[in-house]
Design a protein around this motif. Structure first.
Motif, PDB file in Angstrom:
ATOM      1  N   TRP A 261       0.832  -1.205   0.000  1.00  0.00           N
ATOM      2  CA  TRP A 261       0.000   0.000   0.000  1.00  0.00           C
ATOM      3  C   TRP A 261       0.866   1.254   0.000  1.00  0.00           C
ATOM      4  O   TRP A 261       0.620   2.203  -0.765  1.00  0.00           O
ATOM      5  N   LEU A 262       1.888   1.290   0.844  1.00  0.00           N
ATOM      6  CA  LEU A 262       2.723   2.479   0.989  1.00  0.00           C
ATOM      7  C   LEU A 262       3.502   2.753  -0.294  1.00  0.00           C
ATOM      8  O   LEU A 262       3.560   3.902  -0.761  1.00  0.00           O
ATOM      9  N   TYR A 263       4.105   1.727  -0.864  1.00  0.00           N
ATOM     10  CA  TYR A 263       4.878   1.911  -2.093  1.00  0.00           C
ATOM     11  C   TYR A 263       3.970   2.453  -3.203  1.00  0.00           C
ATOM     12  O   TYR A 263       4.341   3.375  -3.935  1.00  0.00           O
ATOM     13  N   LYS A 264       2.801   1.885  -3.317  1.00  0.00           N
ATOM     14  CA  LYS A 264       1.871   2.324  -4.365  1.00  0.00           C
ATOM     15  C   LYS A 264       1.440   3.772  -4.134  1.00  0.00           C
ATOM     16  O   LYS A 264       1.372   4.567  -5.084  1.00  0.00           O
ATOM     17  N   ALA A 265       1.161   4.136  -2.879  1.00  0.00           N
ATOM     18  CA  ALA A 265       0.743   5.510  -2.583  1.00  0.00           C
ATOM     19  C   ALA A 265       1.832   6.508  -2.960  1.00  0.00           C
ATOM     20  O   ALA A 265       1.545   7.597  -3.474  1.00  0.00           O
ATOM     21  N   LEU A 266       3.099   6.143  -2.716  1.00  0.00           N
ATOM     22  CA  LEU A 266       4.207   7.024  -3.063  1.00  0.00           C
ATOM     23  C   LEU A 266       4.426   7.061  -4.571  1.00  0.00           C
ATOM     24  O   LEU A 266       4.622   8.135  -5.155  1.00  0.00           O
ATOM     25  N   ALA A 267       4.399   5.907  -5.204  1.00  0.00           N
ATOM     26  CA  ALA A 267       4.636   5.847  -6.646  1.00  0.00           C
ATOM     27  C   ALA A 267       3.565   6.610  -7.421  1.00  0.00           C
ATOM     28  O   ALA A 267       3.848   7.187  -8.483  1.00  0.00           O
ATOM     29  N   ARG A 268       2.361   6.635  -6.901  1.00  0.00           N
ATOM     30  CA  ARG A 268       1.249   7.302  -7.592  1.00  0.00           C
ATOM     31  C   ARG A 268       0.972   8.692  -7.028  1.00  0.00           C
ATOM     32  O   ARG A 268       0.022   9.351  -7.462  1.00  0.00           O
ATOM     33  N   ASN A 269       1.787   9.127  -6.071  1.00  0.00           N
ATOM     34  CA  ASN A 269       1.649  10.458  -5.484  1.00  0.00           C
ATOM     35  C   ASN A 269       0.212  10.719  -5.030  1.00  0.00           C
ATOM     36  O   ASN A 269      -0.408  11.729  -5.379  1.00  0.00           O
ATOM     37  N   VAL A 270      -0.314   9.792  -4.243  1.00  0.00           N
ATOM     38  CA  VAL A 270      -1.667   9.942  -3.709  1.00  0.00           C
ATOM     39  C   VAL A 270      -1.737  11.244  -2.906  1.00  0.00           C
ATOM     40  O   VAL A 270      -0.842  11.524  -2.100  1.00  0.00           O
ATOM     41  N   PRO A 271      -2.747  12.079  -3.126  1.00  0.00           N
ATOM     42  CA  PRO A 271      -2.869  13.321  -2.347  1.00  0.00           C
ATOM     43  C   PRO A 271      -2.758  13.041  -0.851  1.00  0.00           C
ATOM     44  O   PRO A 271      -3.309  12.062  -0.345  1.00  0.00           O
ATOM     45  N   TYR A 272      -2.065  13.942  -0.147  1.00  0.00           N
ATOM     46  CA  TYR A 272      -1.713  13.665   1.238  1.00  0.00           C
ATOM     47  C   TYR A 272      -2.933  13.501   2.133  1.00  0.00           C
ATOM     48  O   TYR A 272      -2.919  12.679   3.060  1.00  0.00           O
ATOM     49  N   ASP A 273      -4.004  14.236   1.896  1.00  0.00           N
ATOM     50  CA  ASP A 273      -5.182  14.067   2.748  1.00  0.00           C
ATOM     51  C   ASP A 273      -5.796  12.682   2.562  1.00  0.00           C
ATOM     52  O   ASP A 273      -6.255  12.058   3.524  1.00  0.00           O
ATOM     53  N   GLN A 274      -5.768  12.155   1.326  1.00  0.00           N
ATOM     54  CA  GLN A 274      -6.258  10.799   1.096  1.00  0.00           C
ATOM     55  C   GLN A 274      -5.311   9.764   1.715  1.00  0.00           C
ATOM     56  O   GLN A 274      -5.744   8.761   2.279  1.00  0.00           O
ATOM     57  N   PHE A 275      -4.028  10.006   1.578  1.00  0.00           N
ATOM     58  CA  PHE A 275      -3.001   9.147   2.171  1.00  0.00           C
ATOM     59  C   PHE A 275      -3.250   8.995   3.679  1.00  0.00           C
ATOM     60  O   PHE A 275      -3.274   7.884   4.225  1.00  0.00           O
ATOM     61  N   VAL A 276      -3.472  10.124   4.353  1.00  0.00           N
ATOM     62  CA  VAL A 276      -3.698  10.115   5.801  1.00  0.00           C
ATOM     63  C   VAL A 276      -5.016   9.430   6.140  1.00  0.00           C
ATOM     64  O   VAL A 276      -5.087   8.612   7.073  1.00  0.00           O
ATOM     65  N   ALA A 277      -6.070   9.740   5.393  1.00  0.00           N
ATOM     66  CA  ALA A 277      -7.378   9.146   5.667  1.00  0.00           C
ATOM     67  C   ALA A 277      -7.332   7.632   5.564  1.00  0.00           C
ATOM     68  O   ALA A 277      -7.960   6.922   6.360  1.00  0.00           O
ATOM     69  N   GLN A 278      -6.570   7.113   4.591  1.00  0.00           N
ATOM     70  CA  GLN A 278      -6.489   5.664   4.405  1.00  0.00           C
ATOM     71  C   GLN A 278      -5.682   4.988   5.505  1.00  0.00           C
ATOM     72  O   GLN A 278      -5.810   3.777   5.714  1.00  0.00           O
ATOM     73  N   LEU A 279      -4.846   5.738   6.202  1.00  0.00           N
ATOM     74  CA  LEU A 279      -4.103   5.180   7.340  1.00  0.00           C
ATOM     75  C   LEU A 279      -4.892   5.275   8.636  1.00  0.00           C
ATOM     76  O   LEU A 279      -4.795   4.415   9.504  1.00  0.00           O
ATOM     77  N   ILE A 280      -5.686   6.333   8.782  1.00  0.00           N
ATOM     78  CA  ILE A 280      -6.476   6.511   9.999  1.00  0.00           C
ATOM     79  C   ILE A 280      -7.690   5.593  10.005  1.00  0.00           C
ATOM     80  O   ILE A 280      -8.045   5.006  11.025  1.00  0.00           O
ATOM     81  N   ASN A 281      -8.339   5.455   8.846  1.00  0.00           N
ATOM     82  CA  ASN A 281      -9.505   4.584   8.699  1.00  0.00           C
ATOM     83  C   ASN A 281      -9.168   3.549   7.630  1.00  0.00           C
ATOM     84  O   ASN A 281      -9.634   3.634   6.506  1.00  0.00           O
ATOM     85  N   PRO A 282      -8.337   2.561   7.971  1.00  0.00           N
ATOM     86  CA  PRO A 282      -7.731   1.727   6.941  1.00  0.00           C
ATOM     87  C   PRO A 282      -8.582   0.542   6.503  1.00  0.00           C
ATOM     88  O   PRO A 282      -9.405   0.024   7.253  1.00  0.00           O
ATOM     89  N   GLY A 283      -8.335   0.117   5.265  1.00  0.00           N
ATOM     90  CA  GLY A 283      -8.751  -1.193   4.826  1.00  0.00           C
ATOM     91  C   GLY A 283      -7.645  -2.184   5.145  1.00  0.00           C
ATOM     92  O   GLY A 283      -6.692  -1.877   5.866  1.00  0.00           O
ATOM     93  N   ALA A 284      -7.757  -3.380   4.586  1.00  0.00           N
ATOM     94  CA  ALA A 284      -6.802  -4.437   4.933  1.00  0.00           C
ATOM     95  C   ALA A 284      -5.377  -4.094   4.529  1.00  0.00           C
ATOM     96  O   ALA A 284      -4.425  -4.468   5.214  1.00  0.00           O
ATOM     97  N   GLU A 285      -5.193  -3.373   3.422  1.00  0.00           N
ATOM     98  CA  GLU A 285      -3.846  -3.073   2.944  1.00  0.00           C
ATOM     99  C   GLU A 285      -3.069  -2.164   3.888  1.00  0.00           C
ATOM    100  O   GLU A 285      -1.857  -2.306   4.024  1.00  0.00           O
ATOM    101  N   ALA A 286      -3.749  -1.198   4.504  1.00  0.00           N
ATOM    102  CA  ALA A 286      -3.053  -0.163   5.265  1.00  0.00           C
ATOM    103  C   ALA A 286      -3.245  -0.282   6.765  1.00  0.00           C
ATOM    104  O   ALA A 286      -2.795   0.581   7.519  1.00  0.00           O
TER     105      ALA A 286
END
Length: 832
Positions: A261-286
């Motif tokens: 999940w982390l590598y993909k988020a960095l490689a695709r430059n996921v917007p930081y607010d989405q990056f944070v939201a996916q870590l705070i309220n995560p699915g199985a990947e994060a």
């Protein structure tokens, strides 16, 4: 309440408690004779010695001194003063006590005899206390958002960053130094964006380029190298998010990596607010970050997973260290146990009893966000809803702390010293609040694009100034230019590998980089897999159970490719034709994996069996210890055999999802998990598709199922587990959040760099390769090594000496000596 002489009974009782025997008070320092001024004489004492426990929202022992009225009310030990009579006031007894059990303050700075004298005089003189002075909880700095359009931006510089820095220079009557040359800038920016030394050919082309905008174009190009960018910044985020590949928790399943999940988020430059939201309220990947580490054995209450989640979220995204306030009201900031337990309760499945210094208090934490003025959490909501609300509050427009924390981290990363220091004390004001506000609001206004903010900093004149020596902490810091920094452990290791053109062995990080980088997008899959189990609503909660799922595939010819992509909550084992081909045995194995199973296929009937096990909530398996066969090995799992029974509180989510991509020539023979399978015990229930909560694997699962295994070379230390060299150079074990690595050298580093077996092995391997690749041209090899290692050609003296060391023809031992010499130079090890 009953009154005597107009006073409550409790007050009369407390007043009698406050009286002190004359023989005791006679031993105290005498009261000062001078008039006492509260602001000048008493407020500093309170600030230094008292507010840590009894103000700023804290009331240890029920006693608060936020106002004069609070002070006079007293606490659990009664009223502390008799107005006008310090000799009878119990508070003076406490601040003069020699008994470590009763002396106050317990944690703050003890009062000197002179201070006690002033304090006594203040009581004797009637405790004058101006109403405008209080010790209420401060509103932290860097908390409120602002509209970018309302910020005054200096117009004299093309890059607004420089306008704000110029204002600081003018205030300090400083002048702008001359900018660094192209070679220095290029080496600095190469290391800061992608973590690598500049290739000599590319560096020469950059230096020869006469374009006025070449530095900006270089930054844009390097930030656009998605693989190099992701593999460099993976180190930064692994430190912050406690993500690693080996170590505590990875053996017994008490910890889960989030690398794909982390590598993909960095490689695709996921917007930081989405990056944070996916870590705070995560699915199985994060989910590994918020889940923390399930520590073994009896542990401190501050290490339970919900508290780890609170500590991690607060520190990483809000710049607040709650570790002290997870055990007791903090002595280093204004956060309390109630604050920490309020945030931790958001991640708890049930009520959390507050423990103070690991002792249960009988009080239950109230669900709440640290800054309720920014948003509220529904105390009656279920945990999934609470986490979603927390993500909304933290990434919401009202929260100015989120963008300010990350731009401060980026500034510290590039400049060596943050706008706020330490970077995890974001309640403090920045040395340029205007610059902090502008960078943060510019990030928000541009869609939380971190690369854009990086480019803002990296193309500023401030970043292009000559480096200066800056201590790790400075009492009166003034920005003069970027600080001299050391190569990170990973940068140092990668630089050595780059010099010799070598690569690492197979990566320890488990992921498919082709999928993350979208280098070879997979085909469109013809089928849609379903999450399945043997009970309805199993995705919410069901009993611990091991289930065998089975289906048969008939093949008229051998497949040309066969891949199975699978995820299960909690663990699985795949067998094909009676042979085990893949398994995930850890407690937290819900993330997807893909396996090549071609070798197990045959013409005719192929039996595919997946044994999926839903463990109890505490990780206990429902399968009894396996019976042993005559050969001493466990017998195969029998789903018809009785399984262990558990109480209802052991229930938790369960499910299995699978995609099998089978191709024979041009024929598509795919199959997926759905109701067509057989199951024992029970009947199959289709729970939902790939987006089903709580797992929400979605697009990631389908991308992996459509992809082939990647075979990219492993050229970065960020993909490897730490070796002794990296550990000695400061790579942490990542069992705790690490936001800034130690910058000063240590004895261990000196020993490893001068006589370490790991470094010696790396240099020998590199030297052997270089000697084999360039056996005849010693001069060219020496020149190449200098240009690649130091970003400059050797001087005539250096060239002559190095040629003599290397030998002609080239000798591996000579190359090793030269590599040792180059890599030990400060010019190599420092980012200037």
């Amino acid at each position: 309440m009953a009154l005597i002489f107009g006073l409550p009974l409790t007050a009369i009782f407390s007043l009698t408690q406050a009286a002190v025997p004359a023989e005791k008070s006679a031993q105290w320092p005498a009261a000062a004779k001078a008039h006492v001024d509260f602001a000048k004489d008493i407020q500093p004492i309170f600030e230094a010695s008292c507010v840590q426990c009894h103000a700023r929202g804290k009331n240890k022992g029920g006693f608060s001194l936020e106002t004069r009225e609070d002070f006079l009310d007293g606490g659990e030990n009664g009223v502390p003063v008799v107005l006008g009579e310090s000799a009878k006031s119990s508070v003076v007894e406490l601040i003069t006590s020699l008994d470590p059990e009763t002396v106050m303050p317990k944690k703050g700075k003890k009062l000197t005899p002179a201070q006690v004298a002033v304090f006594r005089a203040w009581i004797d003189q009637g405790m004058a206390w101006p109403k405008e002075i209080n010790f209420f909880k401060h509103e932290p700095a860097n908390l409120r958002s602002r509209e970018l359009a309302t910020l005054a931006v200096p117009a004299s510089f093309e890059n607004p960053v420089d306008g704000f820095v110029d204002a600081v220079f003018k205030k300090k009557q400083a002048v702008w130094p001359k900018l660094v040359d192209d070679r220095t800038y290029a080496r600095r920016v190469w290391l800061d964006t992608v973590g690598l030394l500049p290739p000599s050919v590319e560096l020469a082309a950059f230096v020869d380029d006469k374009s006025a905008d070449k530095r900006a174009r270089l930054v844009e190009r390097l930030l656009g190298e998605n693989q190099n960018y992701a593999e460099h910044w993976l180190t930064f985020w692994n430190d912050l998010l406690r993500n690693d590949y080996k170590g505590t928790g990875y053996i017994d399943g008490g910890r889960k990596a989030i690398t794909p999940w982390l590598y993909k988020a960095l490689a695709r430059n996921v917007p930081y607010d989405q990056f944070v939201a996916q870590l705070i309220n995560p699915g199985a990947e994060a989910e590994g970050f918020a889940n923390g580490i399930l520590w073994r054995g009896a542990v401190n209450a501050s290490m339970v997973p919900p508290m780890q989640a609170a500590q991690g979220v607060a520190q990483v995204f809000l710049g607040v260290n709650l570790k002290c306030a997870s055990c007791h009201d903090s002595f280093i900031n204004e956060y309390t146990l109630k604050d920490s337990y309020g945030l931790a309760s958001i991640y708890s499945d049930g009520p959390l009893e507050i423990a103070e210094c690991d002792k249960p208090t009988g009080h239950i934490g109230k669900v709440k966000f640290l800054y309720e003025e920014l948003g509220l959490i529904d105390t009656k909501a279920d945990p999934a809803t609470r986490k979603r609300q927390l993500a909304d509050v933290i990434t919401g427009r009202k929260n100015g702390r989120l963008p300010r924390t990350i731009v401060n981290r980026l500034w510290q990363r590039f400049m060596g010293y943050g706008l706020v220091e330490p970077v995890d004390e974001m309640d403090k004001p920045a040395w340029s609040p205007e610059l902090m506000d502008w960078l943060a609001e510019d990030l928000v206004a541009n869609g939380f694009d971190l690369k854009r903010t990086m480019a803002r900093i990296l193309t500023s004149r401030a970043y292009q100034l000559p480096t200066v020596n800056v201590a790790e902490t400075e009492e009166n810091y003034v920005f003069r230019g970027p600080a001299v920094r050391r190569l990170s452990a990973e940068q140092f290791s990668d630089a050595i590998m780059t010099l010799s053109g070598s690569s690492y062995p197979k990566a320890d990080a488990k992921l498919n980089r082709d999928v993350a980088l979208q280098r070879t997008p997979g085909e469109k899959l013809p089928l849609q897999p379903k999450w399945i189990w043997t009970a309805p609503n199993a995705q919410v909660k069901t009993k611990p159970l091991a289930v065998v799922f089975k289906r048969v595939l008939n093949l008229t010819t051998l497949p040309t490719e066969a891949f199975v992509t699978i995820a299960a909550d909690n663990r699985y084992n795949i067998t094909i034709n009676g042979k085990s081909v893949a398994n995930a045995s850890s407690r937290t194995s819900t993330a997807a994996d893909s396996y090549d199973v071609l070798a197990s296929m045959k013409v005719g009937e192929n039996t595919i069996t997946v044994t999926a096990t839903n463990l109890a909530a505490d990780g206990t398996s429902p399968v009894p210890p396996a019976a042993m066969g005559p050969d001493g090995k466990p017998l195969p799992f029998d789903p018809a055999a009785p399984q262990l029974d558990f109480p209802a509180e052991a229930d938790n989510p369960a499910g299995l999802i699978l995609y099998a991509r089978i191709r024979a020539g041009g024929e598509v023979l795919d199959f997926v998990s759905d109701a067509s399978w057989n199951a024992l015990p029970g009947n199959i229930v289709e729970l939902g598709d790939v987006e089903l909560a709580p797992w929400r694997l979605g697009r990631s699962f389908l991308e992996l199922a459509a992809a082939k295994p990647e075979n990219l070379p492993v050229a970065r230390a960020s993909l490897m587990a730490a070796d002794p060299l990296m550990a000695s150079l400061g790579r942490p074990n990542r069992e705790q959040v690490m936001t800034v690595r130690q910058g000063t050298a240590t004895t261990l580093q000196a020993l490893e760099l001068t006589n370490g077996a790991t470094l010696a092995r790396l240099l020998k391997k590199g030297a052997d390769k270089l000697a084999a690749d360039t056996p005849a041209d010693t001069a060219a090899l020496v020149s190449s090594l200098y240009r690649n290692a130091l970003s400059r050609p050797p001087t005539a003296a250096e060239q002559a000496a190095a040629v003599a060391v290397v030998g002609s023809p080239v000798k591996s031992e000579g190359v090793q000596d030269l590599l040792w010499a180059l890599t030990m130079l400060p010019e190599f090890q420092l980012i200037n």
